[in-house]
Structure formats: C-alpha cells, structure tokens
Design a protein around this motif. Sequence first.
Motif, PDB file in Angstrom:
ATOM      1  N   ALA A 461       0.841  -1.201   0.000  1.00 42.00           N
ATOM      2  CA  ALA A 461       0.000   0.000   0.000  1.00 42.00           C
ATOM      3  C   ALA A 461       0.870   1.243   0.000  1.00 42.00           C
ATOM      4  N   SER A 462       0.380   2.309  -0.610  1.00 46.65           N
ATOM      5  CA  SER A 462       1.147   3.550  -0.670  1.00 46.65           C
ATOM      6  C   SER A 462       1.553   4.036   0.702  1.00 46.65           C
ATOM      7  N   THR A 463       0.687   3.831   1.680  1.00 42.91           N
ATOM      8  CA  THR A 463       0.980   4.247   3.055  1.00 42.91           C
ATOM      9  C   THR A 463       1.411   3.068   3.926  1.00 42.91           C
ATOM     10  N   GLY A 464       1.724   1.940   3.310  1.00 48.88           N
ATOM     11  CA  GLY A 464       2.133   0.765   4.068  1.00 48.88           C
ATOM     12  C   GLY A 464       3.378   1.029   4.889  1.00 48.88           C
ATOM     13  N   ALA A 465       3.371   0.551   6.120  1.00 50.65           N
ATOM     14  CA  ALA A 465       4.453   0.863   7.049  1.00 50.65           C
ATOM     15  C   ALA A 465       5.797   0.322   6.591  1.00 50.65           C
ATOM     16  N   ILE A 466       5.792  -0.762   5.820  1.00 50.54           N
ATOM     17  CA  ILE A 466       7.051  -1.286   5.303  1.00 50.54           C
ATOM     18  C   ILE A 466       7.012  -1.376   3.773  1.00 50.54           C
ATOM     19  N   ASN A 467       6.369  -0.391   3.161  1.00 49.83           N
ATOM     20  CA  ASN A 467       6.430  -0.276   1.705  1.00 49.83           C
ATOM     21  C   ASN A 467       7.788   0.301   1.342  1.00 49.83           C
ATOM     22  N   ARG A 468       8.748  -0.566   1.023  1.00 54.73           N
ATOM     23  CA  ARG A 468      10.100  -0.124   0.699  1.00 54.73           C
ATOM     24  C   ARG A 468      10.316  -0.011  -0.803  1.00 54.73           C
ATOM     25  N   THR A 469       9.292  -0.328  -1.604  1.00 50.19           N
ATOM     26  CA  THR A 469       9.419  -0.134  -3.042  1.00 50.19           C
ATOM     27  C   THR A 469       9.258   1.340  -3.405  1.00 50.19           C
ATOM     28  N   ASN A 470       8.616   2.109  -2.536  1.00 48.13           N
ATOM     29  CA  ASN A 470       8.289   3.518  -2.810  1.00 48.13           C
ATOM     30  C   ASN A 470       7.402   3.655  -4.034  1.00 48.13           C
ATOM     31  N   HIS A 471       6.701   2.595  -4.367  1.00 52.65           N
ATOM     32  CA  HIS A 471       5.736   2.621  -5.463  1.00 52.65           C
ATOM     33  C   HIS A 471       4.409   3.144  -4.916  1.00 52.65           C
ATOM     34  N   ARG A 472       3.889   4.173  -5.531  1.00 47.89           N
ATOM     35  CA  ARG A 472       2.631   4.781  -5.108  1.00 47.89           C
ATOM     36  C   ARG A 472       1.634   4.644  -6.243  1.00 47.89           C
ATOM     37  N   ASP A 473       0.571   3.888  -6.013  1.00 45.50           N
ATOM     38  CA  ASP A 473      -0.369   3.570  -7.088  1.00 45.50           C
ATOM     39  C   ASP A 473      -1.786   3.554  -6.524  1.00 45.50           C
ATOM     40  N   PRO A 474      -2.584   4.582  -6.793  1.00 42.80           N
ATOM     41  CA  PRO A 474      -3.962   4.608  -6.278  1.00 42.80           C
ATOM     42  C   PRO A 474      -4.780   3.395  -6.696  1.00 42.80           C
ATOM     43  N   ALA A 475      -4.540   2.889  -7.895  1.00 38.11           N
ATOM     44  CA  ALA A 475      -5.301   1.712  -8.351  1.00 38.11           C
ATOM     45  C   ALA A 475      -4.939   0.485  -7.518  1.00 38.11           C
ATOM     46  N   LEU A 476      -3.651   0.317  -7.204  1.00 39.74           N
ATOM     47  CA  LEU A 476      -3.238  -0.796  -6.356  1.00 39.74           C
ATOM     48  C   LEU A 476      -3.788  -0.621  -4.943  1.00 39.74           C
ATOM     49  N   ASP A 477      -3.775   0.603  -4.454  1.00 36.27           N
ATOM     50  CA  ASP A 477      -4.357   0.874  -3.130  1.00 36.27           C
ATOM     51  C   ASP A 477      -5.832   0.501  -3.098  1.00 36.27           C
ATOM     52  N   ALA A 478      -6.534   0.805  -4.164  1.00 37.78           N
ATOM     53  CA  ALA A 478      -7.962   0.479  -4.225  1.00 37.78           C
ATOM     54  C   ALA A 478      -8.176  -1.030  -4.205  1.00 37.78           C
ATOM     55  N   LEU A 479      -7.318  -1.773  -4.892  1.00 41.93           N
ATOM     56  CA  LEU A 479      -7.426  -3.231  -4.873  1.00 41.93           C
ATOM     57  C   LEU A 479      -7.160  -3.778  -3.471  1.00 41.93           C
ATOM     58  N   LEU A 480      -6.138  -3.264  -2.804  1.00 41.47           N
ATOM     59  CA  LEU A 480      -5.839  -3.713  -1.444  1.00 41.47           C
ATOM     60  C   LEU A 480      -6.995  -3.413  -0.502  1.00 41.47           C
TER      61      LEU A 480
END
Length: 548
Positions: A461-480
């Motif tokens: 998730a874009s705001t995931g506490a251990i999102n180390r990819t730094n990938h920010r994707d509203p569509a992926l956030d919506a799926l999660l």
Amino acid sequence: MRRTRRPFRRLLLTTTAVLALTACAPVEPVPISGEAGRPVTGGTLTWAVETEPITFNPHQYAQAKARLLVWNSFEALLTHDDKGGYLPWLATGWQASADGMTYTVKLRTDVTFHDGERFDAAAVKANFDQLLAPSYAPTVAAVQLKNLKSVEVVDPATVRLHLTAPDVLILDFLSSPQGAQVSPKSLRQAANLKAGGVDVVGTGPFILSAYTPGQQVVYRRNPAYQWAPANAGHTGPAYLDEVVYRFLKESSVRVGALTSGQVQLIEGVPATDQELITASPQLALHRSLNSGSAYSYYLNVGHAPFDDLRVRQAFRHAVDVDAVLQAVYRGTATRAWSVVGPTSPLYDKGYEGRFGFDAAKANQLLDEAGWTARDGEGFRTKDGRRLTVRLVQSAPYVRDRRDILAQAVQAAVKQSAGIDLKVSVVDQGTALQAIADNQYEVFDNSRADTDAGAALNLLLASTGAINRTNHRDPALDALLAKGQATGDQAERVKVYHEIQRVVLADQALVVPLYAPADQIAASRALGGVGFEPTAGVPAGAYGVWIAK
C-alpha cells in the motif's frame, strides 16, 4: 453469539504418531517413534532458538522467529484452527453486524493476568487505546487498525468494535501477536513498555521470569492457568515446570548443542546440518511451510536504477533462482513464484514457471535501458556510473542463511548481466537509517501473517508501514482496500490475483525467492512439539512434555 464450530486438530509432533501436516504446511515430515509416551508433568526444557527478540512486548512484535515466545506468556482473543478459520481463546464468541461495521466480542470471565489484574472488557479497551496511542505502535495503528473507529465496553464481558469501513482482516488482528492482551497494570507502570520484560505480563501458560540479553530467556509455569483454547491439546497448566530459550544464532552451534545433549530442542536447521539430525536415532527433524508472504526482494523505484521498469525486469531475469536456492539450501527450499506464499488461499498458481532466469533477456533489457558499457570488472555502466544496487540487511531479521543467499544472488547477477549487487548486514539502527535516507535499492522481507492480505497491506500500500518499493499507485491501493473489505472468499481470491498481476507482471516490483519454512529438531524423548495451525511456525511450549 456465533462461535466457530469447525472440527480441529492441533498439529502435534507427538511420539505416538507421524506428524500430519495440513495444506497450510505441506512439507513431508519425518516419522516419529514412541519414546515420549503419554504426557507427564514436570521438568525443564532447554530450547535453542535462532533469533533473539528485539522486544518482549507482543504489541511491538515484528520477527516471525520470535512468535513462538509470544504465545508462552501472552494470548489473543481468537486463535486459528487448522482450516484457516478462527476459534475463541480469551473470547468465547463473536458476531459481525450485517453491514460489517461492528464486531461484538464476548469474553471469558475466568481469566487473570500474571500480576493478578482481571481480564475483562476494560482491559481489552485499554489494550486498543494503547495500540492507538501516538508513537506507540504506528505500524499497527496505520495498517491493521486503520479502520477501527472506537472500542465500546458494553459490559464487563462484552466489547464492541466500531469500524469506519468493513474490514475482514480485523479478525486476523484479533488472533495475531500484536492483538495479544497485556495487563493494564503493565501498560500503566512498566519501566520500558516497548521493550517488554518481566514487568510486561499477559495471561499465558508461562510467566517470563528472567532475561539475560545475548544469552537466554527463562519462562516458568503459570500454576493458575485454566483457559487454553479448544485446539490446544490439553487443559489446565502447562506440563513443563520451566522453559529456557538459549539464543544461538549460528546453526552449527545449535545443532552441536542438540547432538551433545546441552539442549533438547532447536529450531532453524539448514540443509547443511540436517544430515546430522536424521543420522541420529535419538533425534527427529520436522518441517512446516509458513503462511503469509514469500521471501522476496522488493525493488525501490524511488530513484535510479530501479525507477526504470526495464532494469527491474532485467534484475529479475538475471537471478537464476533455482540455482542459488540449490547452492544454499541443497534442495530443501520451496521456490516462490509470487509475493504471496504458496500455502495461502490467495496464492495465484498461474505465475509458477513465469519470469524465470533468462540471461539473454536480462542483457537485452539493460542494453535498451542504456546500460551498454562495461568497466574493468565487467560491471555495466551508463554515463560513467556503474550499475550498482544495494541490499541492506538488518541483522536481527536475518534467518535461514539469507545473508549467504544474498551472496549467491550477488554472484549470479554479476555473472549473468553485469549488475553490481552490494550486500551489507548491519545492526537494526543502521538499517533503519538507510531506509529513512532512501539509501538502498533492494529490500528483503517475508512475513508469517496468517492472512497474506495483512502482509500485502504493509508491503504494497502507498501508506504501508514497510512499503520499501516507494511505489505509489492509487489503483493498487484500491485493490488492497477491496481485498480487505470483501467478505466473500471467492471474490477476495480474484482481487488478490489481480494484485499479484500488478506487482509481478505489470510493475516487476518483487523478485520472489523462496517460501519460508521452519524446521524443528528435537530429542525423541519430547512429546507435544508442533507447529501453529495456519501460520506453520513453531508453536509455544504449552503442550510439550519430557518423558520420565
């Protein structure tokens, strides 16, 4: 009030039967003979473990290898059965509203904390309040409890959780180490609440009595214990008088301690040492795949070179995963094909065999991305800069010889594609600083969450506490978010298959390596050693006994 009524079977490695592993842990076990006999009470068990916890407070839990210690002294409202469902533990039942916005949980009324405090609805609310306190457990507050609006004390035996959005993962949290119940007195008065210790207590079958950093931790039996969950295998206090966990980081040292009789049980047995166990008629070796996410490399798109999709794809093609796993684990590792572990019902088998080793393709992609020159050491360069990527491993989280695996990957990507992978194993503070400063390109991780959706929320998730990819994707956030809100399992599977498509096929954010597994080697004079249902990690010591 709804209760889970599925049949259950605790995964016991008793000495009267061969271990039967569920679909959540399908690794073939070693048969066990009948030396331990029927359960008996008494004795001290010495157990060597690979990982020293960075905290003894379950709210701060972050190391899968430390999970077996959590359940000795702490307990959650729910637990898992061996079908992936839930059973009451400190709760007696629960009920979700029709709209999924409230969960009413009924509690046991016969439970006390180790310090004499009463377990009741007020205690449960105190735990939630603490978890949501600023700077206490920000990862939990931001991810696992992001949809929690409030906790209502209905009566001493009833709490009601009010949500801001439907959230099927709330039950997973109620069964997790982070959701374990800590005494309200400890929450108020502990000298170092985050670190835990003898003054941070729970309700479990053992009481933490002594901790010597770098050496061992000691638990003694809780004589008042009478509230084990239905799938625990027995009732009443634990069989053992005491359990001593020795911190032995090196596998050869652990195995040597077991074969010499200094300890009776170890966890974490790499392939290089397994023959020493299987060759001894006095010892038995058992394995179980973990749940959650696979051990993978996450690629940081926040800066060059992995901000270029072609370079990410090339790195993935440059790793001969089968070869490096064989070299390090000698055929004992289960290859991963997705970010989701293969025991999860959310796993997409369609990725098996895809995105494998292809040196020609890796080199073609790097040429297209402009990394066409080579320096004197054979590494690719572009505009005078070497194609260097950094993997910074935090020492407290290194398990399963992952540092050795990183060296094998390092050699593989240099040979196949001229990529310079820099590997460093550092203390936790240095690793966290590297993350904060964005001074890394590769992040390695696996999680043993019982629901893989919880792991993906943290990692992707874009705001995931251990999102180390730094990938920010509203569509992926919506799926999660959809996967977290959907109660229909078939629909959830479709959603998480779509998430895997985005992460693996579309964006090449992850390089899956292997499915984490745990190994237990034990004296055949021990009974009741086992793995947690669903999670597949070693269970605590509640059901273990020593033959007389």
